[in-house]
Enzyme design. Structure first.
Site, mmCIF file in Angstrom:
data_model
loop_
_atom_site.group_PDB
_atom_site.id
_atom_site.type_symbol
_atom_site.label_atom_id
_atom_site.label_comp_id
_atom_site.label_asym_id
_atom_site.label_seq_id
_atom_site.Cartn_x
_atom_site.Cartn_y
_atom_site.Cartn_z
ATOM 1 N N GLY A 1 3.033 -4.337 8.905
ATOM 2 C CA GLY A 1 2.821 -2.743 9.192
ATOM 3 C C GLY A 1 1.622 -2.440 8.503
ATOM 4 N N SER B 1 -2.404 -1.225 9.519
ATOM 5 C CA SER B 1 -3.424 -1.349 10.685
ATOM 6 C C SER B 1 -4.689 -1.845 9.754
ATOM 7 C CB SER B 1 -3.739 0.136 11.376
ATOM 8 O OG SER B 1 -3.968 1.022 10.437
ATOM 9 N N CYS C 1 -2.944 13.819 -21.463
ATOM 10 C CA CYS C 1 -2.320 12.967 -22.437
ATOM 11 C C CYS C 1 -1.861 11.744 -22.038
ATOM 12 C CB CYS C 1 -1.403 13.663 -23.073
ATOM 13 S SG CYS C 1 0.264 13.814 -22.022
ATOM 14 N N GLN D 1 0.690 -1.205 -0.018
ATOM 15 C CA GLN D 1 0.032 -0.032 0.000
ATOM 16 C C GLN D 1 0.980 1.236 0.014
ATOM 17 O OE1 GLN D 1 -2.141 -1.751 3.653
ATOM 18 N NE2 GLN D 1 -3.875 -0.948 2.741
ATOM 19 N N ASN D 2 2.164 1.091 0.014
ATOM 20 C CA ASN D 2 3.290 2.201 0.176
ATOM 21 C C ASN D 2 3.504 2.657 -1.236
ATOM 22 O OD1 ASN D 2 3.169 1.769 2.933
ATOM 23 N ND2 ASN D 2 5.118 0.378 2.897
ATOM 24 N N VAL D 3 3.624 4.138 -1.282
ATOM 25 C CA VAL D 3 3.816 4.799 -2.587
ATOM 26 C C VAL D 3 5.376 5.318 -2.679
ATOM 27 C CG1 VAL D 3 1.554 5.537 -3.084
ATOM 28 C CG2 VAL D 3 3.099 6.860 -1.666
ATOM 29 N N CYS E 1 2.303 17.493 -23.412
ATOM 30 C CA CYS E 1 1.214 17.916 -24.206
ATOM 31 C C CYS E 1 1.226 19.562 -24.189
ATOM 32 C CB CYS E 1 -0.033 17.334 -23.908
ATOM 33 S SG CYS E 1 -0.838 17.442 -22.370
ATOM 34 N N HIS F 1 -1.290 1.334 -4.556
ATOM 35 C CA HIS F 1 -1.857 2.778 -4.711
ATOM 36 C C HIS F 1 -0.519 3.622 -5.588
ATOM 37 C CE1 HIS F 1 -3.944 2.126 -0.529
ATOM 38 N NE2 HIS F 1 -4.645 1.581 -1.536
HETATM 39 ZN ZN LIG Z 1 0.022 16.017 -21.149
#
Ligand SMILES: [Zn+2]
Length: 290
Positions: free
Chosen positions: A218, A220, A129, A100-102, A180, A118
């Site tokens: 880690g 909850s 675009c 779930q970590n980004v 774009c 995520h």
């Molecule tokens: Zn664009």
């Protein structure tokens, strides 16, 4: 604790494990966990997709804060917990990591495959675009458009999680898509109010259903986005093990539950489950001066 570590070890040593990880795994890398033990200081409601796309001021505020917060993410390194997961994967005991970590730290630690439920903060998408570009490139463009912003704000408040005064937000200049020319840019992460792409969810469900065990690290399990995989595993009779600091909303489904700091427990688990010496575990048990 020893008893639950034994139970956890025998579950993981059997292989076929799918890991589901959350913010608690990255706190030891200096990335705050807004829902975990260190999250009491949470000061900001999360940005929703609707506010981001419809409200130019909310978007400006987001990018101003994010331009500061990115410095924290960009210099974060994987910790002993991430490395232990990669080691279990190398040893063939963990089939896949769903996170779930980004922050991209599982991949940096050498884990593969990793499904980033995520998305990733180090990628930026154009809502017009559809082109993906790197956050590094955007950071360079934002610095050019706001030459003195970081130095000025950092002097006001060094903790990275700042309540930016309105006049500073107003002075911040976000940039549009460099490909774009006019498209609205958004970090390639799933915001609140936005759904995870269905094919990504389907891939995760397929992994969980084929797993011999699901290991939650880690999280909850507050949001359904992650909890649904625990519910699915439990329904299929697949054992669920949870390692987290504090209680989780999945505890009722868990075969084994361990309340522990991940950076200390996971190297010990990796060492026991693989039957080898884990560099991180060895460091921790060595007497001082040896
Ligand atoms: Zn664009």
């Amino acid at each position: 604790m020893t008893e639950s570590l034994d139970a956890l070890t025998s579950l993981v040593a059997g292989g076929g494990v799918v890991v589901l990880s959350g913010a608690g795994l990255s706190t030891e890398s200096g990335i705050p966990d807004y829902r975990g033990p260190s999250g009491v200081a949470r000061r900001h409601t999360p940005m929703t997709f609707q506010a981001f796309t419809r409200d130019p001021l909310a978007r400006r505020r987001y990018w101003a804060r994010s331009h500061l917060g990115w410095r924290l993410i960009a210099r974060a390194a994987p910790n002993a917990g991430h490395r232990a997961v990669a080691r279990l994967q190398d040893a063939g005991l963990v089939d896949a990591v769903i996170t779930q970590n980004v922050d991209g730290l599982h991949s940096l630690a050498g884990s593969a495959p990793v499904i980033e439920l995520h998305g990733r903060l180090d990628e930026v998408t154009c809502l017009d675009c559809g082109n993906l570009t790197s956050r590094e490139e955007l950071d360079r463009r934002l610095r050019e458009a706001n030459p003195d912003f970081v130095a000025h704000v950092a002097a006001v408040n060094p903790d990275g999680d700042v309540d930016l005064p309105d006049e500073q937000v107003a002075a911040f200049r976000p940039v549009d898509c460099g490909i774009c020319g006019t498209g609205m840019l958004k970090p390639d992460v799933v915001f609140f109010g936005e759904t995870v792409p269905p094919e990504r969810v389907a891939r995760c469900f397929a992994l969980v259903e084929q797993a011999r065990a699901l290991l939650v690290l880690g999280s909850s399990l507050t949001v359904m986005s992650g909890r649904r995989f625990v519910i699915r595993a439990a329904k299929r009779g697949i054992p669920v093990a949870i390692v987290n600091q504090g209680p989780t909303r999945g505890d009722g489904h868990a075969t084994v539950s361990v309340d522990a700091a991940l950076g200390a427990l996971l190297p010990a688990l990796a060492e026991r489950a693989t039957g080898g010496v884990d560099a991180d575990a060895a460091t921790m048990v060595a007497p001082a001066g040896v």
